[in-house]
Design an enzyme around this catalytic site. Structure first.
Site, PDB file in Angstrom:
ATOM      1  N   ASP A   8       0.917  -1.100   0.002  1.00  0.00           N
ATOM      2  CA  ASP A   8       0.019  -0.020  -0.046  1.00  0.00           C
ATOM      3  C   ASP A   8       0.865   1.294   0.145  1.00  0.00           C
ATOM      4  O   ASP A   8       1.279   1.706   1.012  1.00  0.00           O
ATOM      5  CB  ASP A   8      -0.883  -0.045   1.378  1.00  0.00           C
ATOM      6  CG  ASP A   8      -1.769   1.027   1.405  1.00  0.00           C
ATOM      7  OD1 ASP A   8      -2.214   1.750   0.184  1.00  0.00           O
ATOM      8  OD2 ASP A   8      -1.939   1.913   2.333  1.00  0.00           O
ATOM      9  N   GLU A  68      -1.584  -1.354  -5.090  1.00  0.00           N
ATOM     10  CA  GLU A  68      -2.831  -0.529  -5.166  1.00  0.00           C
ATOM     11  C   GLU A  68      -2.732   0.434  -6.443  1.00  0.00           C
ATOM     12  O   GLU A  68      -1.458   1.006  -6.524  1.00  0.00           O
ATOM     13  CB  GLU A  68      -3.014   0.252  -4.042  1.00  0.00           C
ATOM     14  CG  GLU A  68      -4.472   1.002  -4.001  1.00  0.00           C
ATOM     15  CD  GLU A  68      -5.159   1.655  -2.895  1.00  0.00           C
ATOM     16  OE1 GLU A  68      -6.118   2.447  -2.918  1.00  0.00           O
ATOM     17  OE2 GLU A  68      -4.392   1.674  -1.914  1.00  0.00           O
ATOM     18  N   ASP A 140      -2.339   0.976   7.265  1.00  0.00           N
ATOM     19  CA  ASP A 140      -1.332   0.764   6.342  1.00  0.00           C
ATOM     20  C   ASP A 140      -1.028  -0.420   5.819  1.00  0.00           C
ATOM     21  O   ASP A 140      -1.018  -1.333   4.781  1.00  0.00           O
ATOM     22  CB  ASP A 140      -0.120   1.704   6.142  1.00  0.00           C
ATOM     23  CG  ASP A 140      -0.508   3.246   6.070  1.00  0.00           C
ATOM     24  OD1 ASP A 140      -1.397   3.721   5.278  1.00  0.00           O
ATOM     25  OD2 ASP A 140      -0.028   3.843   7.002  1.00  0.00           O
TER      26      ASP A 140
END
Length: 173
Positions: A8, A68, A140
């Site tokens: 991420d 992502e 996160d």
């Protein structure tokens, strides 16, 4: 053995998560955050992301990498920094010979929570439940684990579709 390393990305904090998807249920290996706030300017932060991911790869020997996708929010500068962090992570994965898979934030949330507009707390809760974690991971890290779970889900779906297509082709002959 199939081990997924997921990232991420962020310019201040980058989450990572690693799961093993060899068995019927995904198994948690490790997760955490790369804290970049004390590293000064962006070039030093990008270098830290690159090196840290290379270290994780050396430690856990993943077979796949998921990350992502960038989304364009209201702040173009933030999107640019996010894109740079993604780039450093992707290059580290590619340098390690890992195939790279990208997923949109809504796709990840839909896969893990069941709705694309889920909030951070819902993602944390589902990641904790799905991986049977003893505690709730930091946001996160939970997001990175959600990316890994999303990839595992799509990977499994594509494998089934591939087997179905092969079966159909087999019957046609």
């Amino acid at each position: 053995m199939s081990i997924i390393l997921a990232i991420d990305p962020g310019s201040r904090r980058t989450g990572f998560g690693v799961i093993d998807v060899s068995g019927k249920q995904p198994r948690y290996i490790t997760s955490g955050c790369i804290n970049l706030t004390d590293l000064g300017e962006m070039p030093a932060r990008l270098d830290a992301i690159f090196r840290y991911i290379q270290d994780i790869v050396a430690q856990v020997s993943p077979t796949e990498f998921a990350i992502e996708k960038v989304f364009m929010g209201r702040n173009a500068d933030s999107a640019l920094k996010l894109g740079q962090a993604r780039g450093a992570a992707i290059v580290a994965a590619m340098q390690s010979g890992l195939p790279v898979f990208e997923y949109a934030a809504r796709q990840i949330k839909q896969s893990v929570v069941g709705k694309g507009g889920a909030d951070k707390a819902q993602v944390q809760h589902m990641v904790t439940a799905l991986l049977k974690l003893p505690g709730t991971p930091q946001e996160d890290a939970a997001d990175a684990l959600a990316i890994a779970l999303c990839h595992a889900h799509y990977r499994q779906s594509f494998a089934r579709l591939g087997n179905a297509a092969q079966a159909r082709r087999g019957r046609a002959h």
